[in-house]
Design a protein around this motif. Sequence first.
Motif, short mmCIF file in Angstrom:
data_model
loop_
_atom_site.label_atom_id
_atom_site.label_comp_id
_atom_site.label_asym_id
_atom_site.label_seq_id
_atom_site.Cartn_x
_atom_site.Cartn_y
_atom_site.Cartn_z
N GLU A 72 0.80 -1.22 0.00
CA GLU A 72 0.00 0.00 0.00
C GLU A 72 0.84 1.27 0.00
O GLU A 72 0.31 2.36 -0.19
CB GLU A 72 -0.97 -0.02 1.19
N GLU A 75 0.30 3.42 -2.97
CA GLU A 75 -0.86 4.29 -3.11
C GLU A 75 -0.49 5.76 -2.96
O GLU A 75 -1.36 6.63 -3.11
CB GLU A 75 -1.95 3.88 -2.12
N LEU A 80 -3.53 5.49 -8.08
CA LEU A 80 -3.22 4.06 -8.01
C LEU A 80 -3.84 3.47 -6.75
O LEU A 80 -3.71 4.03 -5.66
CB LEU A 80 -1.71 3.83 -8.01
N ILE A 81 -4.51 2.33 -6.90
CA ILE A 81 -5.13 1.64 -5.78
C ILE A 81 -4.54 0.23 -5.69
O ILE A 81 -4.36 -0.45 -6.71
CB ILE A 81 -6.65 1.55 -5.94
N VAL A 82 -4.23 -0.19 -4.47
CA VAL A 82 -3.65 -1.51 -4.22
C VAL A 82 -4.67 -2.34 -3.45
O VAL A 82 -5.18 -1.90 -2.41
CB VAL A 82 -2.36 -1.38 -3.39
N THR A 83 -5.00 -3.54 -3.97
CA THR A 83 -5.93 -4.43 -3.28
C THR A 83 -5.32 -5.83 -3.21
O THR A 83 -4.19 -6.05 -3.64
CB THR A 83 -7.30 -4.49 -3.98
N TYR A 94 -3.10 -4.31 -8.62
CA TYR A 94 -2.89 -2.88 -8.81
C TYR A 94 -3.84 -2.35 -9.89
O TYR A 94 -4.05 -3.00 -10.92
CB TYR A 94 -1.45 -2.60 -9.25
N VAL A 592 -11.22 6.73 -9.45
CA VAL A 592 -10.54 6.49 -8.18
C VAL A 592 -10.50 7.81 -7.42
O VAL A 592 -10.18 8.85 -8.00
CB VAL A 592 -9.10 5.97 -8.40
N SER A 594 -9.12 9.57 -3.69
CA SER A 594 -8.32 9.42 -2.47
C SER A 594 -8.25 10.77 -1.77
O SER A 594 -7.98 11.79 -2.41
CB SER A 594 -6.91 8.94 -2.82
N ARG A 612 -10.00 6.04 0.67
CA ARG A 612 -9.78 5.70 -0.73
C ARG A 612 -11.02 4.99 -1.28
O ARG A 612 -11.63 4.16 -0.60
CB ARG A 612 -8.54 4.83 -0.91
#
Length: 699
Positions: A72, A75, A80-83, A94, A592, A594, A612
């Motif tokens: 993370e 981020e 950019l999102i991290v899951t 990503y 997205v 944030s 986020r």
Amino acid sequence: MKNTMQQRLVASFTLASLFCSGAAWAGGVPVVELPAMQVTGEVTLEDSASSSTEGYVTADQLAERPISRAGELLEFVPGLIVTQHSGEGKANQYFLRGFNLDHGTDFYSEVDGLPVNMRTHGHGQGYADINFMIPELIGSLEYRKGPYYADVGDFGAAGSARLRYVDELPAPMARLTIGEYGYRSALVAASPKLAGGTLLLGGEATRYDGAYDLKQDAEIYKGIARYNRGTDEDGYTIGFQAYAIDYFAPDQIPLRAVQSGQIDQLGFIDPTDGGDVRRFSLNAELRKPAALGHWKAAAYALSYKMQLYSDFTYYFTDPNDTDALPDDQFEQYDDRKVFGASLLRYWQLSTRIPIDIETGLQSRYDRISPVGLYLTQRRERTETVRQDKVKEASLGWYLSSRQQWTNWYRTELGARADFYDFDVDSDLAANSGKADDHLVTPKAAMIFGPFERTEFYLNYGEGFHSNDARGTTIRLDPTDPTHQTPADRVTPLVRVRGAEMGLTSAMIPHTKLTATLWQLKSDSELVYIGDAGNSEAGPPSTRRGVELSAYYEPLPWLAIDADYAYSHGRLDVPAEVRAADGDRIPNSIEDVISVGVTVPETQGWSAGLRLRRLGEAALIEDNSARSKPTTVVNAQGSYRFLKRYLVSLAILNVFDSDDNDITYYYESRLPGEPAEGVADYHFHPVEPRAVRLTIGASL
């Protein structure tokens, strides 16, 4: 006739000798590199940015953001999102600029000079697992979006990030973290002086059961030993890193199983999914001043092994199976050695028009023996789908130059050439073979400003990602037991063209604003399907979007930042195909958001709060199935007292969101269902609210 890789390597060593002779010409005039633009902190404009979508993050800023896992940290890249759709030992998922990057296919990442993305990986092309990092020891993160940078090659089409460990700690440190769901972690680190340099030593051990019904039983060990001496222009660094994890994985689950009451929201289907990873690396970097600039040489060696067990379709393969445990599990195995080296030369010329020039060589060799896909039951192999030995070599050369025409206008021009050789030795002789490819990609930027503390950017660049070596030589589908079904080969290197225009402004007091319009066109959505053992060729695609960022510092002890990213992605297919099957790119996230509030350390206190939101996406081409948005809020507060002691409290998923980290739509089968399976949503829920307490001391 194309040159062989051996000839290219000879040429690279010839050029390297020219570089080194250049270093000896002048007796070394040190030069200060132009800094990257900082994301947070004092609201200023740097005169070195090449686009509106690059930034630099310091160690203090990294420490102020609440995170649940190492990945993370990425981020910090706006948009950019991290899951995660599996357990702690699998690379993160990503999302950036309309790409479901899977585990890293079009986003290049690097830690302390070592590339993270894995070519021809057992699970997915470009697989980027950065779980081996120790976040508390990371000293900086530099990010850049788009294919506009000549020193970034493979996997860098959507963007790139370079993380670097600290050279020195203020004092030896020890930290202990405990949390809900069996989370326990211990970290010790120090940086003693040694022989005129600094030796960074750090180790972390973590045990985590997880919040899901399936106990992850994750055991994680990380270590680093890194010696640094000298400066950024005259010195050297030698580093060693080690990482090991064993875990069980609560993978994605079918929605219908939850709705019927067979399992609950945090349930599982196959209790034996999971795996283990072992990663050891050694790297060295030498930096020296030279005539009108400096040069840098680096080399690395990596040993990596992964076993990953997954089951996404459950009882699909054998409709007569009534066992309590499903039989569709498969193992993806990857055992490799990676070797690489690079050489960089930089000049800063005081001509009538100030010019700086950078050129570099980058080489890499992956020896994978083997990379395989196997059918398994309860982690026991029952059948080999395919098993290969792969040798993959690459050589890249780049040249970039910056010209300062006036005090308000500068340009940047660059290009790189990449050469690849693939050698596949498959257990199915028809799929063995050799292939090679090369690609030349230009880069250009025009920067206007500052006007009232505002700069405008126009960028164009071409990038690429390599495809799995096995896809370049394949002839027959390995999933067909008769070995009679033909399989299409893929293009070894896929070109991506990007363009954007943006502006960055600090004209409003205590505020920095950024706006960017961008477009990326890919020649093909070609991928190697590790879960199936073959290649899947897709049509060209176009993605375009807008990104907005704002940073506001109303008080010396308070900072607020917000990012919004919208993307529109479509497959470039004929009208008749669009009408029949659709043109959506599956899992191409549309927006997205944030938002963060940060209180930098003031009189010992610091805090961070971050929201986020991962927007909706089409899950199949005709847009008939869509994912729902995911919103998560994390918070962290710390107090440092007596200059030596630290107490920190993190609350992850503050509002206990039950949204999904990831959602897919495909066919699977549960007991009693039709043999052809059922198309359904499959999801991995966000972990429920968790509290973690950290107690630390500087020794």
